[in-house]
Design an enzyme around this catalytic site. Structure first.
Site, PDB file in Angstrom:
ATOM      1  N   THR A  12       0.768  -0.938   0.151  1.00  0.00           N
ATOM      2  CA  THR A  12      -0.111   0.114  -0.134  1.00  0.00           C
ATOM      3  C   THR A  12       0.939   1.314   0.077  1.00  0.00           C
ATOM      4  OG1 THR A  12      -1.805  -1.138   1.133  1.00  0.00           O
ATOM      5  CG2 THR A  12      -1.795   1.468   1.249  1.00  0.00           C
ATOM      6  N   TYR A  25      -7.901   1.085  -4.433  1.00  0.00           N
ATOM      7  CA  TYR A  25      -6.428   1.572  -4.794  1.00  0.00           C
ATOM      8  C   TYR A  25      -5.561   0.084  -5.076  1.00  0.00           C
ATOM      9  CZ  TYR A  25      -4.575  -0.232  -0.261  1.00  0.00           C
ATOM     10  OH  TYR A  25      -4.418  -0.687   0.854  1.00  0.00           O
ATOM     11  N   SER A  58       1.284  -7.228  -0.913  1.00  0.00           N
ATOM     12  CA  SER A  58       1.809  -8.280   0.069  1.00  0.00           C
ATOM     13  C   SER A  58       1.269  -9.778  -0.044  1.00  0.00           C
ATOM     14  CB  SER A  58       2.139  -7.769   1.305  1.00  0.00           C
ATOM     15  OG  SER A  58       0.823  -7.797   2.146  1.00  0.00           O
ATOM     16  N   THR A  91       0.836  -4.305   4.185  1.00  0.00           N
ATOM     17  CA  THR A  91       0.668  -4.956   5.726  1.00  0.00           C
ATOM     18  C   THR A  91      -0.054  -6.168   5.763  1.00  0.00           C
ATOM     19  OG1 THR A  91      -1.361  -3.777   5.624  1.00  0.00           O
ATOM     20  CG2 THR A  91       0.455  -2.307   5.966  1.00  0.00           C
ATOM     21  N   ASP A  92      -0.547  -6.619   4.789  1.00  0.00           N
ATOM     22  CA  ASP A  92      -1.374  -7.779   5.035  1.00  0.00           C
ATOM     23  C   ASP A  92      -0.546  -9.203   5.358  1.00  0.00           C
ATOM     24  OD1 ASP A  92      -3.796  -6.673   4.312  1.00  0.00           O
ATOM     25  OD2 ASP A  92      -3.816  -7.374   2.439  1.00  0.00           O
ATOM     26  N   LYS A 164      -1.026  -8.025  12.485  1.00  0.00           N
ATOM     27  CA  LYS A 164      -1.788  -7.178  11.943  1.00  0.00           C
ATOM     28  C   LYS A 164      -3.091  -7.267  12.737  1.00  0.00           C
ATOM     29  CE  LYS A 164      -3.855  -4.682   7.768  1.00  0.00           C
ATOM     30  NZ  LYS A 164      -3.906  -4.610   6.400  1.00  0.00           N
ATOM     31  N   GLU A 282      -2.992 -33.164  27.302  1.00  0.00           N
ATOM     32  CA  GLU A 282      -3.122 -34.428  27.573  1.00  0.00           C
ATOM     33  C   GLU A 282      -4.504 -34.994  26.931  1.00  0.00           C
ATOM     34  OE1 GLU A 282      -0.819 -36.432  28.566  1.00  0.00           O
ATOM     35  OE2 GLU A 282       0.650 -35.011  29.120  1.00  0.00           O
TER      36      GLU A 282
END
Length: 325
Positions: A12, A25, A58, A91-92, A164, A282
């Site tokens: 971004t 975008y 990303s 950022t993702d 994030k 357990e």
């Protein structure tokens, strides 16, 4: 002044949309040098060398791109005139890239990832200020030896623990209940904590890679079929379970995990709960076929399991690796 290498991968921070708008975008459109032109004061902080390695959203980052980025950084830090590294990133999936770099970089020099929640064409875009602070952090002597860091919205996070936590605020990241490493005031970092897990030069994984074992992730939900696990086991050496609560699942999944473990699949238990710790259990794993992820999220546990499987197929040895990293 220090010399900082900026490696751009897109995201971004390099995104383009309708003028002034923060949504709708396309990420990874602008060259890193165009972003730097909007922050001329950054040249008072450090000498810069720029590298446009990728220019992608990303979500397009994958194992091949992780390896390319890590190998490039491991090469650049050998140059005496490079004092630190800044990586611009979407950022993702920044938390997965940052953890891969935490485990594979063979350097004590500062490495800082940053990005943006608003595209470059938005009003009050946050990318330029984040980049300015990231370069400032990488240039500061106090950042030496801290491992891979993520700088976002005045806050310094460790590459291991950052996650994030918001998908629309500019202050989009957190670090579970551990708190952050520190904060930035303009160009000055203030550290208040450290990470005690092995990283960078202390990591047995530090070095260059050109391939990684395949590891899948299985999200447990109410009514989930165990067929999911059998399907994943056909093409993956390991499977990370993102279980409910403390990494839990139903009886059918338990039976499938036991069956597939006997056939060689390595399982790690993590949780879909955002905060908490996954320990050995357990009840859900009485025979200890699964490795506990501790505080790692499912996606980060996958990164560590891939690298662990590169070193060994022994379940007990991998269990020790998860305890250390």
């Amino acid at each position: 002044m220090k010399t900082i290498a900026i490696i751009a991968t897109g995201g971004t921070i390099a995104g383009v949309g309708k003028d002034g708008k923060t949504v709708v975008y396309h990420a990874g459109e602008i060259d890193v040098n165009d972003i730097l032109e909007s922050i001329p004061q950054i040249n008072e902080v450090a000498h810069l060398k720029t590298f446009q390695l990728y220019n992608v959203d990303s979500n397009e980052m994958d194992e091949e791109k992780w390896m390319g980025l890590s190998n490039m950084i491991n090469s650049l830090v050998l140059e005496e005139d490079i004092d630190g590294i800044v990586v611009t990133h979407g950022t993702d999936c920044i938390e997965e890239t940052s953890y891969y770099l935490t485990l594979t970089l063979n350097t004590n020099k500062p490495v800082v990832l940053t990005g943006a929640m608003r595209p470059a064409t938005a009003t009050s875009a946050d990318g330029p200020f984040n980049l300015y602070q990231a370069v400032s952090l990488a240039s500061n002597d106090s950042a030496y030896g801290k491992g891979v860091m993520v700088l976002f919205s005045n806050t310094i996070y460790s590459g291991r623990d950052v996650q994030k936590i918001n998908n629309f605020k500019v202050d989009a990241f957190g670090q579970k209940t551990f708190g952050c490493l520190g904060y930035m005031q303009d160009e000055v970092p203030y550290f208040f904590s450290d990470t005690f897990k092995k990283h960078t030069i202390h990591s047995i994984f530090a070095g260059n890679y050109n391939s990684l074992p395949k590891v899948g992730v299985a999200l447990f939900y109410a009514g989930a079929s165990a067929d999911i696990l059998y399907h994943l086991a056909q093409s993956n050496e390991g499977i990370v379970i993102v279980g409910a609560g403390s990494g839990n699942y139903n009886e059918k999944w338990k039976e499938a995990i036991e069956d597939l473990s006997k056939k060689g699949t390595i399982f790690v238990r993590s949780s879909r709960v955002q905060e908490g710790i996954v320990f050995d259990d357990e009840v859900f794993d009485p025979h200890h076929y699964c490795i506990s992820s501790n505080t790692l999220s499912g996606q980060k546990a996958r990164v560590l399991l891939m690298l662990a499987l590169k070193k060994t197929k022994d379940r007990d040895q991998i269990r020790q690796i998860f305890a250390q990293y």
